[in-house]
Design an enzyme around this catalytic site. Structure first.
Site, short mmCIF file in Angstrom:
data_model
loop_
_atom_site.label_atom_id
_atom_site.label_comp_id
_atom_site.label_asym_id
_atom_site.label_seq_id
_atom_site.Cartn_x
_atom_site.Cartn_y
_atom_site.Cartn_z
N HIS A 46 0.82 -1.20 0.00
CA HIS A 46 0.00 0.00 0.00
C HIS A 46 0.86 1.26 0.00
CE1 HIS A 46 -3.79 -2.24 1.60
NE2 HIS A 46 -3.71 -2.24 0.29
N CYS A 101 3.35 -12.00 2.39
CA CYS A 101 4.38 -11.94 3.43
C CYS A 101 4.39 -13.26 4.21
CB CYS A 101 4.08 -10.78 4.39
SG CYS A 101 5.16 -10.75 5.84
N GLU A 131 -5.70 -8.06 3.73
CA GLU A 131 -5.14 -9.13 4.55
C GLU A 131 -6.23 -9.91 5.27
OE1 GLU A 131 -2.44 -9.93 8.48
OE2 GLU A 131 -2.00 -8.09 7.36
N THR A 170 -1.94 -8.84 10.89
CA THR A 170 -0.57 -8.62 11.36
C THR A 170 -0.23 -7.15 11.59
OG1 THR A 170 0.33 -8.48 9.11
CG2 THR A 170 0.25 -10.67 10.15
N CYS A 200 2.93 -8.61 13.50
CA CYS A 200 4.30 -8.89 13.05
C CYS A 200 5.31 -8.02 13.78
CB CYS A 200 4.40 -8.73 11.54
SG CYS A 200 4.60 -7.05 10.97
N SER A 228 -3.00 2.22 4.13
CA SER A 228 -2.03 1.37 4.82
C SER A 228 -2.42 1.24 6.28
CB SER A 228 -0.63 1.98 4.70
OG SER A 228 0.26 1.40 5.63
N SER A 273 5.36 0.13 4.44
CA SER A 273 5.38 0.10 2.98
C SER A 273 5.88 1.42 2.38
CB SER A 273 4.00 -0.25 2.42
OG SER A 273 3.00 0.54 3.02
#
Length: 314
Positions: A46, A101, A131, A170, A200, A228, A273
């Protein structure tokens, strides 16, 4: 006239994470291997600057597999896709490369394992985010229940309160997610969680850096895209941690200088990102208006690397 003084705190870590770096590399290597055009289902990450750069090299971005021709390679974005997407690509005998990912893939595997063990799945995530759509799409439609807030926990309707498990997106706020997990555990004492937290390392590290920076600054600029998730969470985390003002900007031209009038210390960070070149652009914009002193605030060192798929290494 002399420029007014400004202290700039640079958060570290910031910007690209290993999963984003890998996804971009996958598109670039696919273009080298097969030539243009290479199709990409959904934005690979993104960030408009990154996407535009890949478009210029020959990548074609589409939202659905139906928009791709059979005879050109297609890449699935870093956010992951429902199981039905690679299945459809295989049925059409397409060349496809999965840039999901690895940390998102780990969540996919968890969800499948729990379902195979007879547990009903709850996902903590944002409705409609790619996601979340991808993770929920690892199981049949309706098999995964979505929870976005603590309030949702009270109304979620499960078939057996003693036979459920949860996974998370994540890129969520670490603190907000912890509150939801507490609410789930209170309502469903036997709920099964991940062996290791789903949020993450990069999301956690960037939020920790913002928390450390927030008490030191008058305002914060978060370089990232409005779509994002992890960038938007950084804005929220900064405000909750005591920063009086927090602004999401895609490029230096987006900075609202009127809102920063009278500010003498600014923190700068970036979502996972956002490339470093955009962060440098924002720093240069502040330097053009102020006599800047830069302070680096490092809370973690990241050494994670992910390999690209074997088809591109061959």
């Amino acid at each position: 006239m002399p420029k007014p003084p400004m202290t700039l705190y640079l958060a570290a870590p910031r910007g690209f994470c290993a999963g984003v770096d890998r996804a971009i590399k996958i598109v670039e290597m696919a273009l080298q291997k097969w030539g243009a055009p290479v199709y990409v289902r959904h934005e690979i990450v993104h960030n408009k600057f990154v996407v535009d750069g890949l478009k210029a090299k020959g990548a074609v971005f589409v939202e659905e597999l139906d928009e791709c021709p059979d005879d050109r390679p297609v890449i699935f974005s870093a956010h992951g896709v429902p199981k039905s997407v690679p299945a459809a690509a295989a049925a059409r005998e397409m060349i496809y490369v999965d840039a999901t990912c690895p940390l998102v893939s780990k969540v996919h595997i968890e969800a499948q394992r729990h379902a195979e063990n007879g547990l009903q799945m709850i996902m903590i995530g944002h409705k409609g985010h790619p996601e979340t759509v991808g993770t929920m799409g690892q199981l049949p439609p309706g098999a995964v229940l979505l929870v976005e807030t603590v309030a949702d926990v009270a109304t979620v309707n499960v078939r057996d309160p003693d036979r459920i498990a949860f996974v998370t997106q994540t890129t969520l706020s670490v603190d907000d997610t912890a509150d939801i997990v507490v609410a789930l555990t209170e309502r469903f004492p036997n709920i099964v969680g991940p062996h290791k937290e789903d949020i993450c390392y990069a999301t956690t590290n960037r939020q920790d850096a913002v928390k450390a920076m927030a008490p030191l600054i008058d305002a914060m600029l978060v370089v990232g895209a409005p779509n994002s998730s992890n960038s938007r969470r950084l804005v929220e985390v900064g405000l909750k941690a005591g920063c009086p003002y927090s602004q999401l900007v895609q490029r230096a031209d987006d900075i609202d200088w009127r809102a920063l009038k009278g500010v003498t210390s600014i923190g700068i960070t970036a979502g996972a990102s956002a490339p470093e070149v955009l962060i440098d652009e924002v720093i240069a914009a502040v330097q053009a208006r102020h006599d800047v002193t830069i302070q680096k605030l490092e809370t973690a060192v990241e050494t994670v690397e992910f390999k690209v798929p074997r088809v591109l290494r061959a």
